[in-house]
Design a protein around this motif. Sequence first.
Motif, short mmCIF file in Angstrom:
data_model
loop_
_atom_site.label_atom_id
_atom_site.label_comp_id
_atom_site.label_asym_id
_atom_site.label_seq_id
_atom_site.Cartn_x
_atom_site.Cartn_y
_atom_site.Cartn_z
N LYS A 18 0.79 -1.21 -0.05
CA LYS A 18 -0.01 -0.06 -0.01
C LYS A 18 0.92 1.38 0.02
CE LYS A 18 -4.12 -1.74 2.03
NZ LYS A 18 -5.04 -1.80 3.06
N ARG A 19 1.87 1.23 0.83
CA ARG A 19 2.93 2.29 0.71
C ARG A 19 3.50 2.51 -0.38
NH1 ARG A 19 5.94 5.72 4.39
NH2 ARG A 19 8.05 6.21 3.53
N PHE A 20 3.76 1.51 -1.26
CA PHE A 20 4.79 1.57 -2.16
C PHE A 20 3.79 1.81 -3.41
CE2 PHE A 20 8.01 -1.79 -0.39
CZ PHE A 20 8.53 -0.82 0.17
N ALA A 21 2.59 1.52 -3.40
CA ALA A 21 1.61 1.74 -4.71
C ALA A 21 1.25 3.30 -4.41
CB ALA A 21 0.45 0.84 -4.42
N LYS A 22 1.15 3.74 -3.20
CA LYS A 22 0.88 5.12 -3.17
C LYS A 22 2.05 6.10 -3.71
CE LYS A 22 -0.51 8.75 0.52
NZ LYS A 22 -0.85 8.88 1.90
N VAL A 23 3.36 5.67 -3.56
CA VAL A 23 4.58 6.34 -3.86
C VAL A 23 4.39 6.38 -5.50
CG1 VAL A 23 6.94 6.52 -3.97
CG2 VAL A 23 5.76 6.10 -1.62
N ALA A 24 4.09 5.00 -6.05
CA ALA A 24 4.16 4.81 -7.58
C ALA A 24 3.19 5.58 -8.19
CB ALA A 24 4.09 3.25 -7.75
N GLY A 25 2.01 5.98 -7.40
CA GLY A 25 0.87 6.77 -8.08
C GLY A 25 -0.35 5.81 -8.54
N ILE A 26 -0.28 4.58 -8.16
CA ILE A 26 -1.33 3.72 -8.58
C ILE A 26 -2.34 3.47 -7.48
CG2 ILE A 26 0.52 2.37 -10.21
CD1 ILE A 26 0.86 -0.04 -8.19
N LEU A 27 -2.22 3.76 -6.41
CA LEU A 27 -3.47 3.56 -5.36
C LEU A 27 -4.55 4.71 -5.85
CD1 LEU A 27 -3.70 2.07 -2.99
CD2 LEU A 27 -3.02 4.10 -1.74
N THR A 28 -5.57 4.03 -6.46
CA THR A 28 -6.59 4.98 -6.86
C THR A 28 -8.02 4.47 -6.44
OG1 THR A 28 -6.83 3.90 -8.86
CG2 THR A 28 -5.41 5.90 -9.06
N ASN A 29 -9.05 5.17 -6.52
CA ASN A 29 -10.52 4.83 -6.20
C ASN A 29 -11.23 4.99 -7.46
OD1 ASN A 29 -12.40 3.70 -4.82
ND2 ASN A 29 -12.49 5.48 -3.31
N PRO A 30 -11.89 4.35 -8.18
CA PRO A 30 -11.59 2.66 -8.01
C PRO A 30 -10.50 2.18 -8.22
CG PRO A 30 -12.96 3.51 -10.07
CD PRO A 30 -12.43 4.77 -9.38
N ARG A 31 -10.28 1.03 -7.76
CA ARG A 31 -8.68 0.47 -7.79
C ARG A 31 -8.41 0.43 -9.30
NH1 ARG A 31 -8.71 -4.40 -4.03
NH2 ARG A 31 -6.59 -4.18 -4.13
N SER A 32 -7.11 0.72 -9.57
CA SER A 32 -6.73 0.55 -10.93
C SER A 32 -6.21 -1.05 -11.48
CB SER A 32 -5.39 1.51 -11.24
OG SER A 32 -4.32 0.98 -10.34
N LYS A 33 -6.09 -1.13 -12.65
CA LYS A 33 -5.55 -2.52 -13.07
C LYS A 33 -4.43 -2.90 -12.42
CE LYS A 33 -6.74 -5.26 -16.90
NZ LYS A 33 -7.12 -5.34 -18.30
N THR A 34 -3.45 -1.70 -12.51
CA THR A 34 -2.09 -2.13 -11.91
C THR A 34 -2.15 -2.42 -10.59
OG1 THR A 34 -1.38 -0.30 -13.54
CG2 THR A 34 0.24 -1.04 -11.92
N GLU A 35 -2.89 -1.78 -9.59
CA GLU A 35 -2.93 -2.06 -8.19
C GLU A 35 -3.38 -3.22 -8.22
OE1 GLU A 35 -5.08 -0.33 -4.19
OE2 GLU A 35 -5.53 0.60 -6.00
N LEU A 36 -4.61 -3.88 -8.86
CA LEU A 36 -4.99 -5.00 -8.78
C LEU A 36 -4.04 -6.24 -9.13
CD1 LEU A 36 -8.62 -4.11 -10.02
CD2 LEU A 36 -8.13 -4.91 -7.75
N LEU A 37 -3.06 -5.73 -10.21
CA LEU A 37 -2.14 -6.58 -10.62
C LEU A 37 -1.09 -6.85 -9.51
CD1 LEU A 37 -1.18 -8.66 -12.98
CD2 LEU A 37 -0.15 -6.62 -13.85
N VAL A 38 -0.79 -5.87 -8.88
CA VAL A 38 0.18 -5.98 -7.50
C VAL A 38 -0.54 -6.89 -6.73
CG1 VAL A 38 1.15 -4.67 -5.78
CG2 VAL A 38 1.15 -3.74 -8.31
N ASN A 39 -1.40 -6.60 -5.90
CA ASN A 39 -2.54 -7.43 -5.23
C ASN A 39 -2.50 -8.79 -5.72
OD1 ASN A 39 -2.96 -5.34 -3.57
ND2 ASN A 39 -5.10 -5.28 -3.80
N TYR A 40 -2.50 -9.38 -6.79
CA TYR A 40 -2.45 -10.50 -7.47
C TYR A 40 -1.21 -11.01 -7.21
CZ TYR A 40 -2.70 -14.27 -10.92
OH TYR A 40 -2.60 -15.29 -11.72
N PHE A 41 -0.23 -10.65 -7.54
CA PHE A 41 1.22 -10.94 -7.48
C PHE A 41 1.48 -11.37 -5.80
CE2 PHE A 41 2.62 -8.65 -11.35
CZ PHE A 41 2.05 -9.69 -12.31
N VAL A 42 1.05 -10.31 -5.28
CA VAL A 42 1.46 -10.71 -3.58
C VAL A 42 0.64 -11.78 -3.00
CG1 VAL A 42 0.97 -9.70 -1.36
CG2 VAL A 42 1.95 -8.05 -3.18
#
Length: 189
Positions: A18-42
């Motif tokens: 969550k912290r790194f996603a915020k820094v990368a600028g992919i933490l959005t509402n609604p959730r971006s496809k990139t953020e969901l892909l990060v969650n999938y990998f984790v």
Amino acid sequence: LSKLNFQLTTPNALVFQKRFAKVAGILTNPRSKTELLVNYFVELTLQEYKMLKYLPSTIAAASIYLALKTMGQQPWTPELLQHACYTEQAIMPCVRDINALHKNAAANNLQAVRKKYAQEACRNVSAIEPLCAAQLEPVPPVKAAPPVVALRENLYSAPLAGAAAPRTTRHGPKSAARRWAGADIVVID
């Protein structure tokens, strides 16, 4: 412990993600496809015993890197480097392992995570094609040519107008030229 009501926990990869996603600028509402892909990998890493060798922060950083790279974005920025404290080279072994998990997700016996992220609510990110090994390697930075330094005048010639005259020493004109600060240096790009 009683002050905390025994509510202690250790940080897991999701906290760092969550912290790194915020820094990368992919933490959005609604959730971006990139953020969901990060969650999938984790979440894929949670099923694999071999991923225990990595720290949760390393898994989060590698997941961010791989998701950004998969989505065709800049994978590692100076801001991520500052906040994550990992270089690209430091996280590359973990990135390769997560990419291997992504490649083998369809053949894995444990399908719950893949099915979860195949739903429309998760924007079907588990169907995104994994990167090949050649695409994973960081692109080496292009080295700029060193600047050309030219002296405005020859150190052994007469000085420019207004410049101090070189001193002559008993060691000859070279040592005098070294001590002479009257030459202007121009950097040519």
